[in-house]
Design a protein around this motif. Sequence first.
Motif, PDB file in Angstrom:
ATOM      1  N   VAL A 169     -11.798 -10.744   4.113  1.00 48.60           N
ATOM      2  CA  VAL A 169     -10.950  -9.706   3.522  1.00 48.60           C
ATOM      3  C   VAL A 169     -10.781  -8.561   4.521  1.00 48.60           C
ATOM      4  N   ALA A 170      -9.583  -7.989   4.573  1.00 48.89           N
ATOM      5  CA  ALA A 170      -9.340  -6.850   5.484  1.00 48.89           C
ATOM      6  C   ALA A 170      -9.998  -5.609   4.890  1.00 48.89           C
ATOM      7  N   LEU A 171     -11.056  -5.128   5.535  1.00 43.46           N
ATOM      8  CA  LEU A 171     -11.844  -4.019   4.974  1.00 43.46           C
ATOM      9  C   LEU A 171     -11.558  -2.725   5.731  1.00 43.46           C
ATOM     10  N   TYR A 172     -11.329  -1.673   4.975  1.00 42.96           N
ATOM     11  CA  TYR A 172     -11.045  -0.362   5.563  1.00 42.96           C
ATOM     12  C   TYR A 172     -12.066   0.650   5.052  1.00 42.96           C
ATOM     13  N   PRO A 173     -13.283   0.660   5.596  1.00 38.41           N
ATOM     14  CA  PRO A 173     -14.240   1.684   5.160  1.00 38.41           C
ATOM     15  C   PRO A 173     -13.861   3.033   5.759  1.00 38.41           C
ATOM     16  N   GLN A 174     -14.397   4.078   5.177  1.00 41.13           N
ATOM     17  CA  GLN A 174     -14.159   5.449   5.655  1.00 41.13           C
ATOM     18  C   GLN A 174     -12.671   5.721   5.878  1.00 41.13           C
ATOM     19  N   THR A 175     -11.873   5.260   4.942  1.00 43.60           N
ATOM     20  CA  THR A 175     -10.420   5.421   5.062  1.00 43.60           C
ATOM     21  C   THR A 175      -9.894   6.056   3.793  1.00 43.60           C
ATOM     22  N   GLU A 176      -9.152   7.119   3.940  1.00 47.06           N
ATOM     23  CA  GLU A 176      -8.567   7.753   2.760  1.00 47.06           C
ATOM     24  C   GLU A 176      -7.051   7.718   2.891  1.00 47.06           C
ATOM     25  N   TRP A 177      -6.404   7.216   1.855  1.00 48.67           N
ATOM     26  CA  TRP A 177      -4.941   7.180   1.883  1.00 48.67           C
ATOM     27  C   TRP A 177      -4.399   8.573   1.528  1.00 48.67           C
ATOM     28  N   LYS A 178      -3.210   8.882   1.987  1.00 49.96           N
ATOM     29  CA  LYS A 178      -2.605  10.188   1.686  1.00 49.96           C
ATOM     30  C   LYS A 178      -1.344  10.066   0.841  1.00 49.96           C
ATOM     31  N   THR A 179      -0.471   9.072   1.176  1.00 53.73           N
ATOM     32  CA  THR A 179       0.749   8.905   0.382  1.00 53.73           C
ATOM     33  C   THR A 179       0.989   7.423   0.118  1.00 53.73           C
ATOM     34  N   LEU A 180       1.753   7.169  -0.959  1.00 52.88           N
ATOM     35  CA  LEU A 180       2.128   5.796  -1.306  1.00 52.88           C
ATOM     36  C   LEU A 180       3.648   5.761  -1.449  1.00 52.88           C
ATOM     37  N   ASP A 181       4.277   4.711  -0.930  1.00 51.58           N
ATOM     38  CA  ASP A 181       5.696   4.484  -1.244  1.00 51.58           C
ATOM     39  C   ASP A 181       5.759   3.284  -2.163  1.00 51.58           C
ATOM     40  N   ARG A 182       6.309   3.494  -3.350  1.00 54.72           N
ATOM     41  CA  ARG A 182       6.386   2.380  -4.299  1.00 54.72           C
ATOM     42  C   ARG A 182       7.769   1.759  -4.221  1.00 54.72           C
ATOM     43  N   ARG A 183       7.849   0.562  -3.723  1.00 49.85           N
ATOM     44  CA  ARG A 183       9.126  -0.134  -3.544  1.00 49.85           C
ATOM     45  C   ARG A 183       9.215  -1.269  -4.572  1.00 49.85           C
ATOM     46  N   PRO A 184      10.417  -1.837  -4.746  1.00 51.11           N
ATOM     47  CA  PRO A 184      10.542  -2.888  -5.769  1.00 51.11           C
ATOM     48  C   PRO A 184       9.635  -4.091  -5.501  1.00 51.11           C
ATOM     49  N   ASP A 185       9.422  -4.419  -4.211  1.00 47.14           N
ATOM     50  CA  ASP A 185       8.673  -5.647  -3.918  1.00 47.14           C
ATOM     51  C   ASP A 185       7.266  -5.393  -3.383  1.00 47.14           C
ATOM     52  N   ARG A 186       6.871  -4.133  -3.160  1.00 52.24           N
ATOM     53  CA  ARG A 186       5.555  -3.860  -2.579  1.00 52.24           C
ATOM     54  C   ARG A 186       5.224  -2.372  -2.686  1.00 52.24           C
ATOM     55  N   VAL A 187       3.974  -2.061  -2.353  1.00 48.10           N
ATOM     56  CA  VAL A 187       3.554  -0.657  -2.241  1.00 48.10           C
ATOM     57  C   VAL A 187       3.091  -0.450  -0.804  1.00 48.10           C
ATOM     58  N   ASP A 188       3.632   0.574  -0.139  1.00 46.97           N
ATOM     59  CA  ASP A 188       3.198   0.903   1.232  1.00 46.97           C
ATOM     60  C   ASP A 188       2.224   2.070   1.155  1.00 46.97           C
ATOM     61  N   VAL A 189       1.119   1.927   1.897  1.00 41.36           N
ATOM     62  CA  VAL A 189       0.049   2.932   1.828  1.00 41.36           C
ATOM     63  C   VAL A 189      -0.092   3.594   3.195  1.00 41.36           C
ATOM     64  N   TYR A 190      -0.119   4.918   3.193  1.00 39.71           N
ATOM     65  CA  TYR A 190      -0.174   5.676   4.453  1.00 39.71           C
ATOM     66  C   TYR A 190      -1.382   6.600   4.477  1.00 39.71           C
ATOM     67  N   GLY A 191      -1.867   6.827   5.721  1.00 37.95           N
ATOM     68  CA  GLY A 191      -2.934   7.803   5.928  1.00 37.95           C
ATOM     69  C   GLY A 191      -2.341   9.124   6.395  1.00 37.95           C
TER      70      GLY A 191
END
Length: 398
Positions: A133-155
């Motif tokens: 599994v792709a693991l992202y420890p010590q990572t905090e997201w800041k914004t999300l773009d909610r699209r019809p086919d996916r959610v994009d997550v940004y730092g």
Amino acid sequence: MTKKDAHNETLDVLVVGAGAVGGAIALGAARQGLRVGVLERNAAPQFDPETTPVTRVATLNSASMAFLAELGVREALEQRRAHAFSGMYVWDANGPGHIRFEADALGVPALGWTVELAALESVLWGELEAAGVALYPQTEWKTLDRRPDRVDVYGDHRQPIASARLLVAADGARSHVRDYVGIPFTGHDYDASGVVATITTEHPHQDTAWQRFVEDRIIALLPLADGRCSIVWSQPEWPAAEDTLALDDAAFCAALEQETDGCLGAITATSPRASFPLTARHAKTYHAGRVVLAGDAAHTIHPLAGQGLNLGLADARTLVDGLRGPARHDPGAETVLRAYTRARRPENAFMQRAMDGFKLLFGTQAAGLPELRGLGLRLVDQATPIKRRLALRAFGLD
Ligand SMILES: Cc1cc2nc3c(=O)[nH]c(=O)nc-3n(C[C@H](O)[C@H](O)[C@H](O)COP(=O)(O)OP(=O)(O)OC[C@H]3O[C@@H](n4cnc5c(N)ncnc54)[C@H](O)[C@@H]3O)c2cc1C
């Protein structure tokens, strides 16, 4: 899957929060061959049975343990100080009421298990690593773009972290994801805190979970593998919980001995104490677009029956089961998430109401009520079929 691969393609499922619920969802989805990522703001969970002190403890029921067995982590958890208990005794300080449950009488090997959250989280994390599994420890997201086919997550600075067809918010009671996507919740504060500690008692705990209702307070002693007990002592925030935290060790042990009516003799030692505010929260819906809530992000309840994590793991199991078959093609599809909400929300609402009912019943000292309560509890204690049904439900055996 490496993080680089995950970065370049859309994941099937991205879980925010590597607590026990998020870890279980991610592992369940990965075991089905889905492409999964986990984003956690803290460092990877660690646990060493030799050196890690006992801190956060929860009781798991049979249904939760069966799910963990399906995920292939139960054995490893049992090797990390998970402890099966066979008895439960609940009694009322202000009346004659009491009730006792025994695993033998129910024909089951155990009523529940005390587990350390750090142990469970680290076992799950280890398996997630092994499953690629792709693991992202010590990572905090800041914004999300909610699209019809996916959610994009940004730092920070709109740095892309990952994209997924389903975003699971398992980021705890103060879920930032839930608030960000605007899912409202109802609820109330209990104006109470749960004081937790690990204690040593004069007499053995007899593999029994002990719980005593004392006016507006509830004390629970949960048996640990090393012979000590983990306590959850719910009490009004002010002044009781504040005062309790401020006591020195000797005074704390003496107060606890009195509160437990000396059921395990003298309390001879205690760890440092911590306290948690007690709240009841319930999200009005569990999904919005391709974002779904699970565990404490969706609901919190009073810890008096030790059900919070059990409900969260039941969410996890339902969500993961719902991703099989045609849902594999689009885990974030509206039909998949609606079916999950329909299955879980009423059950969690029922448990929340039940906890509030118990709390009210035991916290009220109106004339005659303690006697009535005592009579009710004694009747249930003696009415084998009712008691059996109650126990099967409470211990996740039905
Ligand atoms: C005093 C007390 C006693 C309890 N006793 C019991 C019991 O006996 N039995 C029981 O079943 N339940 C019990 N509970 C409830 C139980 O502890 C919780 O229901 C359970 O731990 C919730 O798990 P979770 O994975 O949903 O959330 P959490 O354990 O809160 O995990 C959330 C995770 O998300 C991460 N996170 C948060 N925000 C972000 C972010 N922005 N970005 C990335 N990651 C983030 C956090 O670091 C954390 O790892 C008790 C609760 C209390 C307060």
